[in-house]
Design an enzyme around this catalytic site. Structure first.
Site, PDB file in Angstrom:
ATOM      1  N   LYS A   1      13.146  -1.165  -0.835  1.00 35.25           N
ATOM      2  CA  LYS A   1      11.761  -0.633  -0.675  1.00 35.25           C
ATOM      3  C   LYS A   1      11.544   0.878  -0.926  1.00 35.25           C
ATOM      4  CE  LYS A   1       8.250  -0.398   3.167  1.00 35.25           C
ATOM      5  NZ  LYS A   1       8.023  -0.862   4.643  1.00 35.25           N
TER       6      LYS A   1
ATOM      7  N   ALA B   1       0.739  -1.100   0.072  1.00 33.97           N
ATOM      8  CA  ALA B   1       0.071   0.044   0.065  1.00 33.97           C
ATOM      9  C   ALA B   1       1.007   1.074   0.150  1.00 33.97           C
ATOM     10  CB  ALA B   1      -0.810   0.075   1.252  1.00 33.97           C
TER      11      ALA B   1
ATOM     12  N   ASP C   1       0.954  -0.696  12.519  1.00 39.11           N
ATOM     13  CA  ASP C   1       0.096  -1.168  11.631  1.00 39.11           C
ATOM     14  C   ASP C   1       0.215  -2.846  11.473  1.00 39.11           C
ATOM     15  OD1 ASP C   1      -1.211  -1.945   9.143  1.00 39.11           O
ATOM     16  OD2 ASP C   1       0.547  -1.500   7.729  1.00 39.11           O
TER      17      ASP C   1
END
Lengths: 224, 342
Positions: free
Chosen positions: A25, A8, A128
């Site tokens: 990343k 996401a 998260d």
């Protein structure tokens, strides 16, 4: 570089860093939101992630090692963890066995509970927590026994706080993601919470808050 | 045998009655209780509005459809969630006609009805659903016979945040506060940084509301920003958060379809942002317009239709009547979804 996955927040690539296989990343600009919002979030989340990964390792929690950070292009080079996500693991274990119970993975749930207790005792909030953000690595040791190590990943929403409220919300977020991803796993999650309770030094105030946050969700008037 | 279902909706300030036959919407009239600027709708007055308009809307639903009560096979109504008094006023009406016409009566979960109507209209097969309205903010995905809630607001709903902001700056509630904020936001271009609160797949809006409430009352700040700028900043911030948690849920579930339902779902800026996000990850967006996004009777009829032809097909008239109560709190994941593959 090979695109492994588009999460996401970021794209993940497989690459090589000085001879070691690594994960790249990249937080790419999200065109759906205003540039003002996007730049601020990207910058903040990159630095939060780097900080948290380091603080976790200091606290004895397994996380990928950071090899390199490029703040101008918002890229982190991370150690590649060989394993599957806890989510995949749970789903495949459940498929393999005849009954659909979760008994065989109670030890793993206990382990996760302990890790979260350590995380919160170090005043770190993940922000998260889901079963997709935990990686289970199975390795054979000398005695021919399999050992499981659990790594926490994706710290983009993490921050540091000593408030029971923040820790309670952290657990609430996990609870919600856990129960919706893995149907009928209430017992498994309570095993996780029990382990958290046993290990964490400040668990009572956190669990009271967790209960409070749950109530908040329920009491909310739900109209239209 | 075609199955014709009439649906009664009135969980908030909209009274809607719709008739659906095997997936075709025959009629769907609606009447909205609009309050003056600066005022929200209260349960008592809203229920009174529903009672006053009930017969008119019901007659219109039958006339528009060109049907009589003899053509109806089943009566569906909103069981919850919603405001108590309006829910009861509509449930009483539905129960009355069901007994007058001697038809089975089915109580429907309002959130499920939104999802089923969205699936019917857009033909989305198995989408991740963002359900956004005045009372709800949920990210939902289907698995193992339930619509499971992956992300949710941990305090107020996004529509509630918009409505309350509209009251603060005295924007008209006609046709709806959200619509007027959307129009005003188009004129705004100066962005004010607001708090941004995403917690995993959950969101929180109260902090943003208090922040912008203070901003709107701050005279020095308002010399720099117009109300339109505030609407613009608020929308951009809230919708970024919504799109972000939807994307998180999609990444988590590996989903390639996304659908927006609920009143806030007819906001074109939200749809546009969601579409960009979907395109970026090779997914597809399904959205509907105000006829079906905003609360309506047809959606209740459609969900009632699905329930009646599957899980409730053997239920007796008396059992169903016995079960015809309503409740303010009714979670999306409480309903067993009998009409979809497990």
């Amino acid at each position: 570089m090979n695109l492994l996955q588009q999460g996401a927040e970021a794209r993940l690539f497989a690459a090589n860093f000085c001879g070691r296989s690594c994960i790249v990343k990249e937080r790419f600009p999200k065109k759906y939101r205003l540039q003002e919002i996007d730049e601020k979030l990207t910058k903040k989340r990159l630095s939060q992630e780097v900080k948290a990964l380091q603080r976790c390792r200091k606290a004895g929690i397994l996380t990928p090692i950071i090899y390199f950070v490029d703040t101008t292009r918002s890229i982190i080079f991370l150690e590649k963890i060989d394993g599957e996500t806890v989510r995949q693991h749970i789903v495949s274990v459940r498929k393999m066995q005849e009954d659909s119970s979760y008994h065989s993975i109670y030890p793993m749930a206990r382990e996760i509970g302990k890790i979260l207790a350590k995380l919160h005792d170090a005043d770190l909030i993940h922000g998260d927590l889901t079963t997709s953000n935990m990686i289970i690595k199975t390795s054979d040791n000398k005695l021919d026994k399999k050992t499981n190590e659990i790594f926490l990943i994706d710290f983009g929403l993490s921050f540091s706080s000593s408030l029971a409220e923040d820790k309670g919300v952290d657990l609430y977020v996990l609870e919600r993601a856990f129960l919706s991803t893995h149907p009928n796993s209430e017992e498994l999650f309570s095993v996780l919470l029990d382990a958290y309770k046993d290990v964490s030094k400040k668990s009572s105030s956190v669990l009271t808050k967790l209960e409070e946050v749950r109530q908040r969700g329920r009491k909310r008037s739900m109209i239209g | 045998m075609p199955l014709t279902v009439i649906g009664f909706e009135g969980s908030a300030n909209k009274l809607g009655i719709g008739i659906v036959r095997d997936g075709v919407v025959f009629s769907n009239p609606r009447h909205t209780y609009v309050t003056p600027p600066g005022k929200g709708f209260l349960p008592r007055e809203t229920a009174k509005h529903h009672r006053e308009w009930m017969l008119n809307v019901l007659k219109q639903a039958l006339t528009d459809a060109g049907l009589t009560h003899a053509d109806i096979d089943c009566v569906a109504y909103t069981k919850g969630p919603g405001m108590g008094a309006p829910l009861v006023s509509v449930a009483v009406a539905a129960r009355t006609v069901a007994q007058l016409w001697n038809k089975p009566l089915i109580g429907v979960n309002h959130c499920i009805a939104h999802i089923e109507m969205g699936r019917l209209i857009t033909s989305a097969d198995n989408p991740t659903v963002l359900y956004v309205s005045g009372g709800n903010t949920q990210v939902i995905a289907y698995s193992e016979r339930r619509y499971r809630i992956f992300g949710e607001t941990i305090d107020i709903a996004v529509g509630n945040c918009l409505d309350r902001f509209a009251r603060i700056i005295q924007i008209s509630n006609d046709p709806s506060p959200g619509y007027n904020i959307e129009q005003l936001a188009k004129k705004g271009n100066k962005f004010l940084q607001l708090p941004y609160t995403v917690k995993g797949m959950d969101v929180s809006f109260t902090g943003i509301l208090s922040f912008i409430e203070d901003a709107a009352k701050n005279k020095t700040l308002m010399a720099e920003y117009t109300p339109a700028d505030l609407c613009f900043s608020l929308q951009e911030t809230l919708f970024s958060m919504l799109v972000e948690i939807t994307e998180r849920a999609m990444a988590h579930c590996g989903s390639q379809e996304v659908m927006i339902v609920g009143g806030v779902g007819c906001n074109l800026r939200l749809q546009e942002m969601m579409e960009i996000m979907a395109n970026e990850r090779g997914a597809r967006l399904y959205a509907t317009d105000e006829r079906f996004c905003i609360d309506n009777g047809a959606m209740i009829a459609q969900a009632g239709f699905e329930m009646y032809r599957t899980g409730l097909k053997d239920a007796t008239y008396e059992d169903l009547l016995e079960e015809s109560w309503c409740t303010q709190r009714f979670r999306t994941d409480e309903v067993e979804v009998t009409w979809r593959d497990p």
